[in-house]
Design a protein around this motif. Structure first.
Motif, PDB file in Angstrom:
ATOM      1  N   GLN A   1      -3.423 -24.467  -1.997  1.00  0.00           N
ATOM      2  CA  GLN A   1      -2.507 -23.329  -1.973  1.00  0.00           C
ATOM      3  C   GLN A   1      -2.764 -22.575  -3.263  1.00  0.00           C
ATOM      4  N   TYR A   2      -3.012 -21.279  -3.200  1.00  0.00           N
ATOM      5  CA  TYR A   2      -3.274 -20.567  -4.458  1.00  0.00           C
ATOM      6  C   TYR A   2      -2.011 -20.337  -5.273  1.00  0.00           C
ATOM      7  N   ASP A   3      -0.850 -20.268  -4.611  1.00  0.00           N
ATOM      8  CA  ASP A   3       0.400 -20.244  -5.391  1.00  0.00           C
ATOM      9  C   ASP A   3       1.480 -20.962  -4.598  1.00  0.00           C
TER      10      ASP A   3
ATOM     11  N   GLU B   1      -1.189 -22.299   2.854  1.00  0.00           N
ATOM     12  CA  GLU B   1      -2.270 -23.233   2.577  1.00  0.00           C
ATOM     13  C   GLU B   1      -3.562 -22.639   3.124  1.00  0.00           C
ATOM     14  N   VAL B   2      -4.545 -22.446   2.261  1.00  0.00           N
ATOM     15  CA  VAL B   2      -5.816 -21.875   2.726  1.00  0.00           C
ATOM     16  C   VAL B   2      -6.818 -22.980   3.070  1.00  0.00           C
ATOM     17  N   VAL B   3      -6.554 -24.212   2.603  1.00  0.00           N
ATOM     18  CA  VAL B   3      -7.303 -25.396   3.058  1.00  0.00           C
ATOM     19  C   VAL B   3      -6.267 -26.447   3.438  1.00  0.00           C
TER      20      VAL B   3
ATOM     21  N   GLY C   1     -18.051 -20.631   9.314  1.00  0.00           N
ATOM     22  CA  GLY C   1     -16.776 -20.122   9.827  1.00  0.00           C
ATOM     23  C   GLY C   1     -16.580 -18.697   9.363  1.00  0.00           C
ATOM     24  N   PRO C   2     -15.618 -17.990   9.946  1.00  0.00           N
ATOM     25  CA  PRO C   2     -15.427 -16.572   9.623  1.00  0.00           C
ATOM     26  C   PRO C   2     -14.950 -16.359   8.187  1.00  0.00           C
ATOM     27  N   SER C   3     -15.091 -15.141   7.720  1.00  0.00           N
ATOM     28  CA  SER C   3     -14.640 -14.785   6.382  1.00  0.00           C
ATOM     29  C   SER C   3     -13.157 -15.145   6.215  1.00  0.00           C
ATOM     30  N   GLY C   4     -12.832 -15.756   5.087  1.00  0.00           N
ATOM     31  CA  GLY C   4     -11.431 -16.086   4.808  1.00  0.00           C
ATOM     32  C   GLY C   4     -10.981 -17.441   5.331  1.00  0.00           C
ATOM     33  N   CYS C   5     -11.886 -18.237   5.929  1.00  0.00           N
ATOM     34  CA  CYS C   5     -11.455 -19.506   6.535  1.00  0.00           C
ATOM     35  C   CYS C   5     -11.383 -20.652   5.518  1.00  0.00           C
ATOM     36  N   GLY C   6     -11.795 -20.389   4.267  1.00  0.00           N
ATOM     37  CA  GLY C   6     -11.638 -21.409   3.234  1.00  0.00           C
ATOM     38  C   GLY C   6     -12.923 -22.091   2.790  1.00  0.00           C
ATOM     39  N   LYS C   7     -14.067 -21.559   3.182  1.00  0.00           N
ATOM     40  CA  LYS C   7     -15.354 -22.177   2.823  1.00  0.00           C
ATOM     41  C   LYS C   7     -15.569 -22.161   1.305  1.00  0.00           C
ATOM     42  N   SER C   8     -15.467 -20.956   0.736  1.00  0.00           N
ATOM     43  CA  SER C   8     -15.697 -20.813  -0.704  1.00  0.00           C
ATOM     44  C   SER C   8     -14.694 -21.612  -1.515  1.00  0.00           C
ATOM     45  N   THR C   9     -13.450 -21.564  -1.100  1.00  0.00           N
ATOM     46  CA  THR C   9     -12.402 -22.291  -1.823  1.00  0.00           C
ATOM     47  C   THR C   9     -12.740 -23.781  -1.860  1.00  0.00           C
ATOM     48  N   THR C  10     -13.164 -24.331  -0.738  1.00  0.00           N
ATOM     49  CA  THR C  10     -13.496 -25.758  -0.685  1.00  0.00           C
ATOM     50  C   THR C  10     -14.676 -26.061  -1.606  1.00  0.00           C
TER      51      THR C  10
HETATM   52  P1  ADP Z   1     -14.319 -17.894   2.864  1.00  0.00           P
HETATM   53  O1  ADP Z   1     -15.197 -18.422   1.770  1.00  0.00           O
HETATM   54  O2  ADP Z   1     -14.358 -18.727   4.095  1.00  0.00           O
HETATM   55  O3  ADP Z   1     -14.559 -16.451   3.132  1.00  0.00           O
HETATM   56  P2  ADP Z   1     -12.228 -18.175   0.907  1.00  0.00           P
HETATM   57  O4  ADP Z   1     -12.199 -19.606   0.544  1.00  0.00           O
HETATM   58  O5  ADP Z   1     -12.864 -17.222  -0.015  1.00  0.00           O
HETATM   59  O6  ADP Z   1     -12.789 -18.028   2.392  1.00  0.00           O
HETATM   60  O7  ADP Z   1     -10.728 -17.705   1.126  1.00  0.00           O
HETATM   61  C1  ADP Z   1      -9.762 -18.446   1.887  1.00  0.00           C
HETATM   62  C2  ADP Z   1      -8.432 -17.753   1.772  1.00  0.00           C
HETATM   63  O8  ADP Z   1      -7.960 -17.871   0.443  1.00  0.00           O
HETATM   64  C3  ADP Z   1      -8.487 -16.251   2.064  1.00  0.00           C
HETATM   65  O9  ADP Z   1      -7.290 -15.918   2.734  1.00  0.00           O
HETATM   66  C4  ADP Z   1      -8.529 -15.619   0.676  1.00  0.00           C
HETATM   67  O10 ADP Z   1      -7.978 -14.332   0.684  1.00  0.00           O
HETATM   68  C5  ADP Z   1      -7.707 -16.597  -0.139  1.00  0.00           C
HETATM   69  N1  ADP Z   1      -8.133 -16.626  -1.552  1.00  0.00           N
HETATM   70  C6  ADP Z   1      -9.376 -16.865  -2.013  1.00  0.00           C
HETATM   71  N2  ADP Z   1      -9.413 -16.856  -3.351  1.00  0.00           N
HETATM   72  C7  ADP Z   1      -8.132 -16.618  -3.747  1.00  0.00           C
HETATM   73  C8  ADP Z   1      -7.489 -16.489  -5.011  1.00  0.00           C
HETATM   74  N3  ADP Z   1      -8.188 -16.627  -6.158  1.00  0.00           N
HETATM   75  N4  ADP Z   1      -6.155 -16.249  -5.029  1.00  0.00           N
HETATM   76  C9  ADP Z   1      -5.433 -16.143  -3.889  1.00  0.00           C
HETATM   77  N5  ADP Z   1      -5.985 -16.245  -2.659  1.00  0.00           N
HETATM   78  C10 ADP Z   1      -7.311 -16.483  -2.587  1.00  0.00           C
END
Ligand code: ADP
Ligand code: ADP
Length: 227
Positions: free
Chosen positions: A12-14, A19-21, A38-47
């Motif tokens: 959760q970013y805040d 919950e994004v993951v 997976g599509p943009s915004g699905c949580g790949k980068s965050t993970t």
């Molecule tokens: P992907 O890599 O699959 O495109 P991300 O992991 O970048 O997805 O993002 C997952 C979700 O988390 C998205 O809804 C994105 O807007 C949100 N998000 C990513 N980075 C941040 C951040 N630093 N603060 C708040 N929300 C974020």
């Protein structure tokens, strides 16, 4: 040598945010090439960023070789990352870009030279070592970014959409080069993409994500009946 275990990872970013993951569970064996798709915004980068230690894990455990990593600094994780935008230093030569991390580690000059030359050789960059990034093509720049990861001798590679800035033809070529590199080094790799074709043609196992959750995990054959 590294295997990874992601156990009930949430992000959760805040406090009030979504919950994004959500309950991410995955065991990765040493030497595997895993693709998160997976599509943009699905949580790949965050993970990926949580694995690298660039983002805090809200709850759950990350283990590398059985050791809990949640509170280990990024520089102590034995991970090399490759980004979409290359993240090269424009004022430095190709040699210095590849050597950068080794110079910070204060390796002896001779050892730096031999590691950079070996990486340049693997990647076909021998003739470009004196050039600045702006005098390179997109594919060459991405090879420099790969070179920088290779010389670190890390036991894990994390690649965040490394080919998405390249044109279609070059993407196909670099896909093959990254697989060749993997077959040679056998470094445990997690590769993030929104491109199904990349997942199909590159992965040992594919992890399909949607909306922060794992939808499916399996070989290309299990997931898409390919080839
Ligand atoms: P992907 O890599 O699959 O495109 P991300 O992991 O970048 O997805 O993002 C997952 C979700 O988390 C998205 O809804 C994105 O807007 C949100 N998000 C990513 N980075 C941040 C951040 N630093 N603060 C708040 N929300 C974020
Ligand atoms: P990617 O697709 O690789 O995540 P983005 O352009 O979505 O790249 O994100 C670039 C940067 O912005 C990342 O560091 C990411 O964490 C951050 N970011 C993405 N979405 C948000 C968001 N909703 N709020 C704040 N930062 C975000």
């Amino acid at each position: 040598m590294a295997d990874l275990s992601l156990q009930h990872i949430h992000k959760q970013y805040d406090n009030k945010g979504l919950e994004v993951v959500k309950d991410f569970n995955l065991d990765i064996k040493n030497g595997e090439f895993i693709v998160f798709v997976g599509p943009s915004g699905c949580g790949k980068s965050t993970t990926l960023r949580m694995i690298a230690g660039l983002e805090d894990i809200t709850s759950g455990k990350l283990l590398i070789n059985g050791q809990e990593m949640n509170n280990v600094l990024p520089k102590n994780r034995d991970i090399a990352m490759v980004f979409q935008n290359y993240a090269l230093y424009p004022h430095m030569s190709v040699f210095d870009n590849i050597a950068f991390g080794l110079k910070i580690k204060r390796l002896p000059r001779k050892e730096i030279r031999s590691k950079v030359e070996e990486a340049a050789n693997i990647l076909g960059l021998e003739q470009f070592l004196k050039r600045k990034p702006k005098a390179l093509s997109g594919g060459q720049r991405q090879r420099v970014a790969l070179g920088r990861a290779i010389v670190r001798d890390a036991s894990i590679f994390l690649m965040d959409e490394p080919l998405s800035n390249l044109d279609a033809k070059l993407r196909v070529q670099m896909r093959a080069e990254i697989i060749k590199l993997h077959n040679r080094l056998k470094t445990t790799t997690i590769y993030v993409t929104h491109d199904q074709t990349e997942a199909l043609t590159m992965a040992d196992r594919i992890v399909i994500l949607n909306n922060g959750e794992i939808m499916q995990v399996g070989t290309p054959k299990e997931v898409y009946n390919y080839p």
